[in-house]
Design a protein around this motif. Structure first.
Motif, PDB file in Angstrom:
ATOM      1  N   GLN A 222      15.715 -33.997   3.249  1.00 27.71           N
ATOM      2  CA  GLN A 222      14.539 -34.096   4.112  1.00 27.71           C
ATOM      3  C   GLN A 222      13.329 -33.426   3.473  1.00 27.71           C
ATOM      4  O   GLN A 222      12.230 -33.987   3.453  1.00 27.71           O
ATOM      5  CB  GLN A 222      14.842 -33.460   5.471  1.00 27.71           C
ATOM      6  N   ARG A 223      13.528 -32.209   2.930  1.00 22.99           N
ATOM      7  CA  ARG A 223      12.422 -31.513   2.277  1.00 22.99           C
ATOM      8  C   ARG A 223      11.974 -32.248   1.022  1.00 22.99           C
ATOM      9  O   ARG A 223      10.778 -32.310   0.727  1.00 22.99           O
ATOM     10  CB  ARG A 223      12.861 -30.080   1.947  1.00 22.99           C
ATOM     11  N   PHE A 224      12.929 -32.839   0.307  1.00 22.62           N
ATOM     12  CA  PHE A 224      12.592 -33.556  -0.917  1.00 22.62           C
ATOM     13  C   PHE A 224      11.664 -34.726  -0.616  1.00 22.62           C
ATOM     14  O   PHE A 224      10.740 -35.007  -1.390  1.00 22.62           O
ATOM     15  CB  PHE A 224      13.874 -34.049  -1.592  1.00 22.62           C
ATOM     16  N   ILE A 225      11.900 -35.401   0.490  1.00 23.38           N
ATOM     17  CA  ILE A 225      11.033 -36.505   0.891  1.00 23.38           C
ATOM     18  C   ILE A 225       9.654 -35.984   1.282  1.00 23.38           C
ATOM     19  O   ILE A 225       8.629 -36.598   0.966  1.00 23.38           O
ATOM     20  CB  ILE A 225      11.666 -37.286   2.059  1.00 23.38           C
ATOM     21  N   GLU A 226       9.610 -34.851   1.957  1.00 24.25           N
ATOM     22  CA  GLU A 226       8.336 -34.277   2.394  1.00 24.25           C
ATOM     23  C   GLU A 226       7.417 -33.936   1.218  1.00 24.25           C
ATOM     24  O   GLU A 226       6.201 -33.992   1.345  1.00 24.25           O
ATOM     25  CB  GLU A 226       8.583 -33.021   3.234  1.00 24.25           C
ATOM     26  N   VAL A 227       8.023 -33.561   0.095  1.00 25.22           N
ATOM     27  CA  VAL A 227       7.206 -33.176  -1.076  1.00 25.22           C
ATOM     28  C   VAL A 227       7.340 -34.215  -2.201  1.00 25.22           C
ATOM     29  O   VAL A 227       7.187 -33.882  -3.378  1.00 25.22           O
ATOM     30  CB  VAL A 227       7.610 -31.772  -1.580  1.00 25.22           C
ATOM     31  N   LYS A 228       7.612 -35.427  -1.821  1.00 21.64           N
ATOM     32  CA  LYS A 228       7.851 -36.484  -2.807  1.00 21.64           C
ATOM     33  C   LYS A 228       6.721 -36.602  -3.826  1.00 21.64           C
ATOM     34  O   LYS A 228       6.959 -36.511  -5.041  1.00 21.64           O
ATOM     35  CB  LYS A 228       8.039 -37.827  -2.086  1.00 21.64           C
ATOM     36  N   GLY A 251      14.470 -44.869  -2.072  1.00 21.63           N
ATOM     37  CA  GLY A 251      14.820 -45.638  -0.879  1.00 21.63           C
ATOM     38  C   GLY A 251      16.135 -45.172  -0.275  1.00 21.63           C
ATOM     39  O   GLY A 251      16.270 -45.052   0.950  1.00 21.63           O
ATOM     40  N   ILE A 252      17.098 -44.880  -1.140  1.00 20.30           N
ATOM     41  CA  ILE A 252      18.403 -44.403  -0.676  1.00 20.30           C
ATOM     42  C   ILE A 252      18.249 -43.064   0.035  1.00 20.30           C
ATOM     43  O   ILE A 252      18.861 -42.833   1.092  1.00 20.30           O
ATOM     44  CB  ILE A 252      19.384 -44.285  -1.860  1.00 20.30           C
ATOM     45  N   VAL A 253      17.426 -42.176  -0.526  1.00 18.92           N
ATOM     46  CA  VAL A 253      17.215 -40.861   0.084  1.00 18.92           C
ATOM     47  C   VAL A 253      16.629 -41.011   1.492  1.00 18.92           C
ATOM     48  O   VAL A 253      17.096 -40.390   2.450  1.00 18.92           O
ATOM     49  CB  VAL A 253      16.278 -39.991  -0.778  1.00 18.92           C
ATOM     50  N   GLN A 254      15.589 -41.841   1.603  1.00 21.22           N
ATOM     51  CA  GLN A 254      14.941 -42.014   2.901  1.00 21.22           C
ATOM     52  C   GLN A 254      15.900 -42.609   3.928  1.00 21.22           C
ATOM     53  O   GLN A 254      15.969 -42.143   5.082  1.00 21.22           O
ATOM     54  CB  GLN A 254      13.711 -42.920   2.757  1.00 21.22           C
ATOM     55  N   ILE A 260      21.592 -40.010   8.861  1.00 19.70           N
ATOM     56  CA  ILE A 260      22.360 -38.802   9.212  1.00 19.70           C
ATOM     57  C   ILE A 260      21.563 -37.810  10.071  1.00 19.70           C
ATOM     58  O   ILE A 260      22.116 -36.813  10.525  1.00 19.70           O
ATOM     59  CB  ILE A 260      22.898 -38.093   7.950  1.00 19.70           C
ATOM     60  N   LYS A 261      20.295 -38.119  10.329  1.00 18.33           N
ATOM     61  CA  LYS A 261      19.496 -37.223  11.173  1.00 18.33           C
ATOM     62  C   LYS A 261      20.118 -37.003  12.554  1.00 18.33           C
ATOM     63  O   LYS A 261      20.157 -35.875  13.047  1.00 18.33           O
ATOM     64  CB  LYS A 261      18.072 -37.766  11.320  1.00 18.33           C
ATOM     65  N   PRO A 281      24.501 -48.808  -1.448  1.00 19.11           N
ATOM     66  CA  PRO A 281      25.178 -47.516  -1.317  1.00 19.11           C
ATOM     67  C   PRO A 281      25.044 -46.923   0.079  1.00 19.11           C
ATOM     68  O   PRO A 281      25.971 -46.283   0.579  1.00 19.11           O
ATOM     69  CB  PRO A 281      24.458 -46.646  -2.360  1.00 19.11           C
ATOM     70  N   VAL A 282      23.893 -47.128   0.706  1.00 22.16           N
ATOM     71  CA  VAL A 282      23.688 -46.594   2.050  1.00 22.16           C
ATOM     72  C   VAL A 282      24.507 -47.374   3.063  1.00 22.16           C
ATOM     73  O   VAL A 282      25.007 -46.816   4.044  1.00 22.16           O
ATOM     74  CB  VAL A 282      22.188 -46.614   2.423  1.00 22.16           C
ATOM     75  N   GLN A 283      24.699 -48.677   2.840  1.00 20.68           N
ATOM     76  CA  GLN A 283      25.560 -49.463   3.709  1.00 20.68           C
ATOM     77  C   GLN A 283      26.985 -48.935   3.650  1.00 20.68           C
ATOM     78  O   GLN A 283      27.687 -48.845   4.662  1.00 20.68           O
ATOM     79  CB  GLN A 283      25.531 -50.934   3.301  1.00 20.68           C
TER      80      GLN A 283
END
Length: 472
Positions: A222-228, A251-254, A260-261, A281-283
């Motif tokens: 989550q933090r990694f996306i915030e500071v992308k 895209g996979i991270v988001q 999982i949120k 992979p997310v599927q």
């Protein structure tokens, strides 16, 4: 101060503290370190223990939680907490936190738990014990103690999500490498802060995950996306020797964070959007989550005392069940138990308001929207006899309590009407969902056993932790 604030006994010998105490009251003489350790602390421990033991004696039923932990000195500790309903409010105490001196076999664990419950006089009041699913503690409860075992919901959830996250482990490992690089390199960390400032963003540090907690991985992603954007720019500027995250990785991270949120909010709902087109992979992660939930939660309604507790919660009753037979069985068990109980007297003090709703509850709230009572409505008082079956029918006929309301406050108000059910309620709603209360004790021990306190005896640690956990 020693127990509540984790100060070492030697504080009374510290020059600065002596001067501070003298400034406050020149006539006061500080007790010696020996007096604190060998007289004052044991006396306080004994007095508080006796007070709590007297309270627990009056509890109609108790639920226990227990867990194990190894300290920095490689000493194994086991904690046991007790939970019961008093004055229509949940009450909790630490009973013991002791050293395990033998191998953690099921027989040894059972022997220690039997000792603790015998010392506290609660052996005949135990309705359930909540633990993780480790085979030794499960066998101890089932084969030696014959107590009802309730799996820790938080532990099961942890296993489910950790298993699913393996499906996107490649992307997660790339992110972990970046996060570790920024934590190791002062130059990279300072450059990231400068880049965030230039972009007009808040200066946020990257978060590292912890192997034992899946939610730490969620926080990291989550933090990694915030500071992308600042991270991408900083890595390009410093030319770090790291694997580059592709567009697909981002895209996979988001998508992983979105899915999982709800689990972080203690839910079993994967995603509100069921028809999204997502990366393969997310599927696989979604499929794994669903399979793990089916595996670990499919029989949860067959855990009798959990089912009984659900039935006796005026916010849920039979509406929380998926299996109608499980709901009917719970009603029959509670009715049979009520038939053997005597009416209770009304008690005092309401409990606290529960936490706000999480994403998990949206589907349930929608399904029962027409069956809930408003917060200002009064329950209908049945004009029939107090027979258990009639009482149960009247209880089930009551409108559902709003989910954010306090069920124990409702039972306090309605106990004169549902007298026998109220007695059964006291033996079911005391069951907690997780063994977290036992785990929290170990964070306290971690603050007590430090470099300044690494020679504390196990019994002294036991006294300190008990006081810290139980002092008001």
């Amino acid at each position: 101060m020693i127990a509540c604030d984790y100060q070492p006994f030697s504080i009374v010998e510290d020059k600065g503290f002596k001067e501070f105490s003298k400034t406050l009251d020149p006539s006061y003489t500080l007790p010696s370190r020996k007096t604190l350790s060998q007289t004052l602390l044991p006396n306080m421990y004994g007095k508080l223990r006796a007070e709590i033991q007297e309270k627990i004696k009056r509890a109609p039923a108790v639920c226990l939680t227990t867990d194990c932990w190894t300290s920095v000195t490689t000493t194994s500790y086991k904690s046991v907490t007790c939970h019961y309903i008093q004055d229509f409010a949940m009450t909790s105490h630490l009973l013991d936190c002791f050293v395990l001196t033998d191998r953690q076999t099921s027989a040894h664990l059972a022997s220690e738990l039997r000792r603790v419950t015998t010392e506290w006089g609660v052996s005949d009041q135990i309705v359930a014990c909540v633990t993780d699913n480790a085979s030794n503690i499960v066998a101890a409860l089932r084969d030696h103690l014959h107590w009802d075992h309730i799996p820790c919901f938080a532990h099961v959830l942890n296993l489910i999500v950790k298993a699913a996250l393996r499906e996107v482990q490649g992307t997660i490992q790339k992110i972990k490498a970046v996060v570790e690089y920024f934590h190791r390199s002062t130059v990279a960390s300072d450059k990231l802060k400068a880049t965030q400032q230039q972009m007009g963003q808040e200066q946020l540090r990257l978060k590292q995950d912890v192997a034992t907690r899946w939610n730490s991985t969620f926080y990291m992603l989550q933090r990694f996306i915030e500071v992308k954007d600042p991270v991408i720019s900083t890595l390009a500027l410093i030319n770090a020797p790291l694997s580059t995250l592709s567009t697909e990785d981002w895209g996979i991270v988001q998508e992983t964070v979105d899915i999982i949120k709800p689990f972080e909010e203690v839910t079993v709902e994967v995603s509100a959007e069921r028809n999204l087109s997502i990366h393969q992979p997310v599927q696989k992660l979604v499929d794994c989550l669903m399979a793990e939930m089916q595996k670990r939660f499919s029989k949860v309604e067959q855990i009798e005392k959990l089912a009984d507790a659900t039935c006796l919660d005026p916010r849920f009753k039979k509406h929380a069940f998926i299996n109608n037979k499980a709901a009917d069985d719970a009603v029959k068990r509670v009715t049979a138990a009520a038939a053997h109980n005597h009416p209770s007297h009304s008690e005092e003090e309401e409990g606290q308001d529960p936490a706000a709703a999480a994403i998990f509850w949206e589907d349930f709230d929608e399904r029962v929207a027409n069956t809930r009572a408003s917060t200002s409505s009064e329950p209908t008082t049945p004009s029939t006899s107090a027979a258990a079956m009639i009482e149960m029918r009247a209880y089930l006929a009551e409108p559902l309590l709003p989910r954010t309301s306090d069920p124990l406050a409702w039972w306090k108000m309605c106990s004169p009407v549902f007298k026998t059910l109220c007695e059964v309620m006291r033996t079911r709603l005391c069951i907690v969902a997780t063994s977290v209360p036992s785990e929290r004790i170990f964070s306290k021990i971690g603050q007590i056993i430090t470099d300044r306190r690494n020679r504390l005896s196990p019994f002294k640690v036991r006294e300190l932790v008990f006081l810290n956990a139980n002092l008001p």
